[in-house]
Structures are given as structure tokens and as C-alpha cells.
Design an enzyme around this catalytic site. Sequence first.
Site, PDB file in Angstrom:
ATOM      1  N   GLU A  13      -1.753 -10.298  -5.667  1.00 21.56           N
ATOM      2  CA  GLU A  13      -1.802 -11.061  -6.927  1.00 21.56           C
ATOM      3  C   GLU A  13      -1.006 -10.351  -8.017  1.00 21.56           C
ATOM      4  OE1 GLU A  13      -4.273 -10.169  -4.958  1.00 21.56           O
ATOM      5  OE2 GLU A  13      -5.972 -11.561  -5.032  1.00 21.56           O
ATOM      6  N   GLU A  63       0.834  -1.200   0.000  1.00 24.91           N
ATOM      7  CA  GLU A  63       0.000   0.000   0.000  1.00 24.91           C
ATOM      8  C   GLU A  63       0.873   1.255   0.000  1.00 24.91           C
ATOM      9  OE1 GLU A  63      -2.572  -0.520   3.380  1.00 24.91           O
ATOM     10  OE2 GLU A  63      -3.672  -2.145   2.389  1.00 24.91           O
TER      11      GLU A  63
HETATM   12  N1  THU Z   1      -6.023  -6.912  -1.663  1.00 28.12           N
HETATM   13  C1  THU Z   1      -5.251  -7.845  -2.275  1.00 28.12           C
HETATM   14  O1  THU Z   1      -4.030  -7.868  -2.082  1.00 28.12           O
HETATM   15  N2  THU Z   1      -5.847  -8.744  -3.097  1.00 28.12           N
HETATM   16  C2  THU Z   1      -7.198  -8.761  -3.378  1.00 28.12           C
HETATM   17  O2  THU Z   1      -7.647  -9.556  -4.179  1.00 28.12           O
HETATM   18  C3  THU Z   1      -8.087  -7.820  -2.703  1.00 28.12           C
HETATM   19  C4  THU Z   1      -7.449  -6.793  -1.857  1.00 28.12           C
HETATM   20  C5  THU Z   1      -5.369  -5.934  -0.770  1.00 28.12           C
HETATM   21  C6  THU Z   1      -5.307  -4.553  -1.331  1.00 28.12           C
HETATM   22  C7  THU Z   1      -5.202  -3.705  -0.067  1.00 28.12           C
HETATM   23  O3  THU Z   1      -3.837  -3.636   0.296  1.00 28.12           O
HETATM   24  C8  THU Z   1      -5.960  -4.496   0.969  1.00 28.12           C
HETATM   25  O4  THU Z   1      -6.081  -5.830   0.439  1.00 28.12           O
HETATM   26  C9  THU Z   1      -7.339  -3.943   1.260  1.00 28.12           C
HETATM   27  O5  THU Z   1      -8.036  -3.667   0.110  1.00 28.12           O
END
Ligand code: THU
Length: 236
Positions: free
Chosen positions: A156, A145
Site C-alpha cells: 500500500e 522487504e
Molecule cells: N504487508 C503488506 O504489504 N501490506 C499489509 O497491509 C500487511 C503486510 C506485507 C509486509 C511484509 O512484506 C509482509 O506483508 C508480511 O508482513
Amino acid sequence: MIWKILEKRIYNPYSEISQTVVLQGESGKLYAGVRIENLSFPLTMDAVAVAVSSCLSEGDRPAELFMPDRPDRLTQSWCAEFSISCTRGNPPNGELFDPVVPKGENEPLTLLKKTVEHAHVPNSDFRVAALIETDDGYVTGANIETEAWVNGLCAERVALAKTIASGIDTIRGIHIYAPKADFLSPCGACRQVLIEHLQHHPVLLYYNDGTITEYFTSHLLPFHFNSAWLKRKKRN
Ligand code: THU
């Protein structure tokens, strides 16, 4: 020569734009970053995002970014946020980091549980890990993030980006794990990105109780966005 190697790994079927970077981590490892476009243009991953998220998802800290061109605004913002010094020029001599963890060294779930610790989640505190399975092993990814939420990458996409930036084209499937998820499933943006590189490949979802569910990329995103109009006309 390093830039020539990386240029071959760029995925830019929709433009002539070429972007390559090399990021040195505090460990001394050299992480590759290349532009990875998507048919849905806003889902394109920038070379610096690929390199920084590759480094962080290995549990390393980014230190110095090397690039053949002048840093653009996006590059500057990643460098400012992660205190990376930015150099226009060649990286130090050395092999690029090879992210493949050989099969047999770890079970996928063990590797997912290790990888999830590398997620950088100051905004959500929601950790996700993913493994791209290749012929030789697994490439790990964790969600990264940023202050500006829009620049961050899901686990992913980090795993996929690391695989492509490493020049690997034998993708067999993807494994995903999020310890806090009651029901786990990749987000819509990731599905659109995955489908471009994994057309009919297994997606394995791991749960804390030991359950695994398996789908196929093509089933997870029927009627995905597609158009031959956007393909770049190849120059001879
Ligand atoms: N996130 C993922 O890494 N993969 C997903 O398929 C859905 C969401 C992460 C993005 C963000 O860092 C956190 O989960 C909350 O949205």
C-alpha cells in the site's frame, strides 16, 4: 532542473528537510524518489526507499542511484543490499518513468495479479499488491522487504509513494490483493499513512474467490493520530 521538478513533489509538511533521488533501473528507466513525511514521524518514507521500491515493484532491478547530496547511512545501506552504485550528481538526460497504467487497459484484479509477482519477499514469502486509483489510471505497488525488516515497505505504501513521487494529486482510492490472505486488511501503519493522503476514499479488498469488499479509509482508522502542533510554521 531535474532536482527542481522533484523538490516540488517532496511531501514535508513537518520539517525543512528535502531529499530527492533518481534511480536508474537495469531497463534504463529513471525512477523518482522524494521524501514523504508522516504526521507520525517514524512512518516517514525516505527518498531512496521510495525510488528502490518503485523500481522493484515494476519488475525492474535497481542499477544506479543519482542524488544531489552525499549519500547518508540509510542510502548506503539500500545501495549495499541491492548492489546499487551511488553517484553524487545528475542522472542521465531523459524522462522520468510515468507509473500510471491507463484505465481500460487492465481490470484492477488482473493488474493486481500481475503486480503481486513483483513483490520482493525474501523474509515472509507473503506477497501483497496494491493499486492507487487516480483520475487517469492505476499506480501499482508490491511489498518490498529488506534484510533489516524495519526498512521494508508494505504494498500500500509503495503504491502511494510512487504516486506522490510522480507528482500525481488526483488520488481516488486504493485496491489491495494478497493471494495467501484468508482475511485481508491493511496494517495499522499503512492506515495511518493512507489517511493522510486519502481522507475519505474507498479501500477495495480483493479475494481469490472473486469477492470484493469495500470500506472507507476514515472507517478503517477512527481516532487516528492527528495534531496541528506538528505542522511546520511556513516561512514567508
Ligand atoms: N504487508 C503488506 O504489504 N501490506 C499489509 O497491509 C500487511 C503486510 C506485507 C509486509 C511484509 O512484506 C509482509 O506483508 C508480511 O508482513
